[in-house]
Scaffold this active site. Structure first.
Site, mmCIF file in Angstrom:
data_model
loop_
_atom_site.group_PDB
_atom_site.id
_atom_site.type_symbol
_atom_site.label_atom_id
_atom_site.label_comp_id
_atom_site.label_asym_id
_atom_site.label_seq_id
_atom_site.Cartn_x
_atom_site.Cartn_y
_atom_site.Cartn_z
ATOM 1 N N LYS A 182 0.288 -1.524 0.501
ATOM 2 C CA LYS A 182 -0.026 0.630 -0.242
ATOM 3 C C LYS A 182 1.005 1.431 -0.124
ATOM 4 O O LYS A 182 1.384 1.283 0.280
ATOM 5 C CB LYS A 182 -1.487 0.006 1.624
HETATM 6 C C1 LIG Z 1 -5.342 -4.515 0.567
HETATM 7 C C2 LIG Z 1 -6.539 -4.237 0.380
HETATM 8 C C3 LIG Z 1 -6.708 -5.371 2.004
HETATM 9 C C4 LIG Z 1 -6.209 -5.836 2.724
HETATM 10 O O1 LIG Z 1 -5.730 -5.516 3.334
HETATM 11 P P1 LIG Z 1 -4.194 -6.182 4.510
HETATM 12 O O2 LIG Z 1 -4.037 -4.629 5.850
HETATM 13 O O3 LIG Z 1 -3.173 -6.678 4.012
HETATM 14 O O4 LIG Z 1 -5.350 -6.839 5.232
HETATM 15 C C5 LIG Z 1 -8.651 -5.479 2.211
HETATM 16 N N1 LIG Z 1 -9.713 -4.420 1.220
HETATM 17 C C6 LIG Z 1 -8.763 -4.153 -0.267
HETATM 18 C C7 LIG Z 1 -9.664 -3.595 -0.945
HETATM 19 C C8 LIG Z 1 -7.587 -4.044 -0.729
HETATM 20 O O5 LIG Z 1 -6.679 -3.624 -1.406
#
Ligand SMILES: *Cc1c(COP(=O)(O)O)cnc(C)c1O
Length: 378
Positions: A182
């Protein structure tokens, strides 16, 4: 070689970790850095209460517990998303109900929302895809009208902001991610934003294994005990220390990523004019967190050929998602409302180009040139 993503290290991560260990001597959850991070979110985004979690997945699971989602309940969401959006509610025995997405933002089509509501519907989960905010005004209005909870999956949308406010700060709950892939990272990590004040106390309890430990540490009760369901959702302060170093640079990171997004769009505009691909709508990019730049190719064959071509040139493109309604488990536990036309079109044509904070203009130009080269005799 241009990698698809490069995690950015802001500089003070290890220094703050050493402070957590040596200065504060507090490496379990809810130490000094957790408090600093939570305050940052509350002050920057205006959310009522921010609670750090292990992941966005954990934040979504907490939201499902807080909404008392039960077997037989239905929860409306897009099929074009990551599995955690749905899993959090399937874990509680609920049925995800998928509605199609908008062709311009690939976000849930708010116009389809009301017709998907049944007497079993308890909540709606808008996903701010690529960091472009959903039409929250319309979604909140339908939810209010039908008595639904709104849980924003803002995993990709930290600091996304349109004229109505920040993503993740408007629904009853907002969930963000600090996964390494992210914009703002702590390896694994996330946060739950509790925007509906009614749920703050219970959110603290659920996050602390169902105990009133947080109240105890604030001196509000004289012993702590088991008062509700819960689990361990809080990260170590070592993770929070890492995250705080990133938050200090969050605005710069998002600003640069947005700049790259807008210049990608400008540089590739000719291809769109020639009818070779569709780009994200220009007017949506200003409100974005700059998380993803994608193009939609004319066909699956074009997309896969372009991916292979970029790979040959040492450029890491990727595609996603396998729509959840089309996945082996989704077919067993979910329901579809209406057609999935735009969802299938996006899944079968979308290609993400490399994008990271430290990407130089020259690196971006090389990616753009490779795309033009691929299309030159099409
Ligand atoms: C990355 C992501 C998640 C999960 O995030 P984590 O921190 O890895 O659990 C959930 N929803 C969306 C839309 C994502 O892009």
């Amino acid at each position: 070689m241009i990698k698809f993503n490069r995690p950015f290290i802001a500089g003070k991560e290890l220094y703050y970790i050493s402070q957590a260990v040596m200065k504060y001597s507090h490496i379990s959850g809810d130490g000094e850095f957790t408090r600093k991070c939570q305050r940052w979110f509350e002050e920057t985004l205006g959310c009522k209460k921010a609670l750090l979690t292990h992941s966005c997945t954990a934040a979504l699971e907490m939201a499902a517990l807080l909404c008392d989602i039960r077997p037989g309940d239905e929860v409306i969401m897009p099929s074009f998303t990551f599995v955690s959006t749905a899993n959090a509610f399937v874990l509680r025995g609920a049925t995800p109900v998928f509605v199609d997405i908008r062709p311009d933002t690939l976000n849930i089509d708010e116009k389809l929302l009301a017709s998907a509501v049944t007497e079993k519907t308890r909540a709606v989960v808008p996903v701010h895809y690529a960091g472009v905010p959903c039409d929250m005004d319309t979604i909140l209005e339908v939810a209010r009208d039908k008595g639904l909870f709104v849980i924003e999956d803002a995993a990709q949308a930290l600091l996304s902001k349109d004229e109505t406010g920040f993503a993740g700060a408007r629904g009853d709950f907002g969930c963000v991610s600090f996964h390494e892939t992210k914009n703002i990272i702590s390896g694994e990590g996330g946060a739950l934003f509790v925007n509906n004040e009614q749920f703050i106390e219970r959110a603290e309890i659920i996050r602390e294994k169902g105990t009133n430990r947080s109240k105890f540490f604030r001196g509000e009760v004289d012993k702590y005990t088991w008062v509700d369901v819960g689990s361990s959702f809080l990260p170590s302060d070592i993770i929070a220390a890492f995250l705080y170093a990133q938050l200090e640079h969050a605005e710069e990171i998002v600003t640069r990523r947005k700049e790259l997004l807008i210049s990608y769009r400008e540089k590739l505009e000719d291809l769109e004019c020639r009818g070779m691909c569709q780009l994200p709508a220009r007017e949506t990019l200003e409100s974005s967190s700059g998380h993803i730049f994608y193009l939609l190719c004319r066909s699956l064959e074009d997309r896969d050929a372009l991916l292979a071509f970029l790979k040959q040139r040492g450029i890491g493109g990727v595609f996603h998602y396998v729509p959840l309604h089309d996945s082996p488990f989704g077919k067993q536990v979910c329901r579809v409302h209406g057609t999935m036309k735009e969802t299938l079109r996006a899944a079968g044509s979308l290609l993400r180009l490399p994008l990271y904070y430290e990407m130089t203009d020259e690196e971006q130009d090389r990616c753009v040139e490779a795309v033009y080269e691929f299309y030159q005799d099409k």
